[in-house]
Each structure stands twice: as C-alpha cells, then as structure tokens.
Design a protein around this motif. Structure first.
Motif, PDB file in Angstrom:
ATOM      1  N   THR A 183       0.854  -1.445  -0.068  1.00  0.00           N
ATOM      2  CA  THR A 183       0.357  -0.048  -0.279  1.00  0.00           C
ATOM      3  C   THR A 183       0.991   1.285  -0.611  1.00  0.00           C
ATOM      4  O   THR A 183       1.956   1.151   0.606  1.00  0.00           O
ATOM      5  N   ASP A 226      -0.463   5.700   0.419  1.00  0.00           N
ATOM      6  CA  ASP A 226      -1.157   5.992   0.924  1.00  0.00           C
ATOM      7  C   ASP A 226      -0.636   7.716   1.557  1.00  0.00           C
ATOM      8  O   ASP A 226      -0.364   8.077   2.348  1.00  0.00           O
ATOM      9  N   ASP A 227      -1.170   8.514   0.375  1.00  0.00           N
ATOM     10  CA  ASP A 227      -0.555  10.058   0.598  1.00  0.00           C
ATOM     11  C   ASP A 227      -1.476  10.807   1.295  1.00  0.00           C
ATOM     12  O   ASP A 227      -0.862  11.920   2.137  1.00  0.00           O
ATOM     13  N   SER A 251      -2.185   9.412   3.482  1.00  0.00           N
ATOM     14  CA  SER A 251      -1.918   9.565   5.706  1.00  0.00           C
ATOM     15  C   SER A 251      -0.490   9.141   5.732  1.00  0.00           C
ATOM     16  O   SER A 251      -0.085   9.492   6.636  1.00  0.00           O
ATOM     17  N   ARG A 267       4.866   5.206   8.702  1.00  0.00           N
ATOM     18  CA  ARG A 267       4.256   6.829   9.166  1.00  0.00           C
ATOM     19  C   ARG A 267       4.763   7.944   8.871  1.00  0.00           C
ATOM     20  O   ARG A 267       5.977   7.448   9.430  1.00  0.00           O
TER      21      ARG A 267
END
Length: 138
Positions: free
Chosen positions: A65, A67-68, A70, A92
């Motif tokens: 994955t 996810d820009d 988050s 993250r």
C-alpha cells in the motif's frame, strides 16, 4: 511478533514523506543496503517489487500500500536471507503540530523461530540505523 521504532525529524512531514514515498531509493538512506532496483511494477505503486542487495545477500520486497493522504506505506518481504516468515512492515510520517517537525514510525510484524533475536535485529540493525540516517539527511 512485532518490532517498532520511531523518531522526530527536523523537517516537515510533507518533505520527509516526499522522500520516503519513493520505494526505489532505500540504498540512498538505509545503511548496509548497497543496491536497490525496482524489478516490476513501477517505483511507487502498490505491487512494485524491489530487489535489495545488503548484508547476507539479496532481499525482494513488494509494496503493498501507498497512501499519500495518510503519508503511510506497507510492504512485505518476498525473499530474504533472514529467518523470518509472513513479514509485513509499515511506515508513516505525521506532522508534530506544535513544532512543524515530522514524526516517523516504522514497524514490522513477522514470524521467526527465534522471535526475540529477530526483533532485536530488526530494531537495532534496520530501524534504528535507518531513522538515524534520515536525521542526518534532514
């Protein structure tokens, strides 16, 4: 079992994420990695596979994955000289709202015959040097 490390970096979350979202640049910042090549799927799209040359041999990892929104990504080891199974890692980048700096966390779950030894290795030989290298970069 799991391994976890985190730090605060003296740069904005957006700046740090722009750098870390590149799945093909690991050899630039993770000590011990001497080569990183995207084999399949494009640099930063889920499904991409990177081949790493590092201590002990060759690693292959798949981006699961990205996810820009988050500022997070997950990846898993496909092949490794390490005695781990079912490896999944997550990282993250979040803003520290009172300082404008970036909070970076990196974790992994995996199975291993000697879980405590592998947890110590992942935190001490991968996560800690990687986060320290990011400090130097920013």
């Amino acid at each position: 079992m799991s391994a976890y490390a985190s730090t605060v970096i003296n740069a904005s979350a957006d700046e740090v994420w722009e750098y870390l979202r590149d799945f093909g640049n690991l050899a630039e910042w993770l000590p011990g990695i001497t080569g990183c090549e995207i084999e399949d799927g494009g640099d930063s799209r889920p499904g991409a596979v990177r081949r790493l040359e590092g201590p002990g041999g060759t690693f292959r990892e798949r981006l699961l994955t990205l996810d820009d929104a988050s500022r997070s990504a997950t990846y898993g080891i496909l092949e490794s000289p390490l005695p781990v199974r079912d490896h999944r890692a997550f990282y993250r980048v979040a803003p520290v709202t009172d300082s404008g700096r970036a909070f970076v966390e990196w974790s992994a779950t995996f199975e291993a015959d000697d879980v405590a030894k592998m947890e110590e290795f992942v935190v001490g030989q991968v996560f800690a040097p990687g986060l320290a290298s990011l400090h130097r970069r920013f």
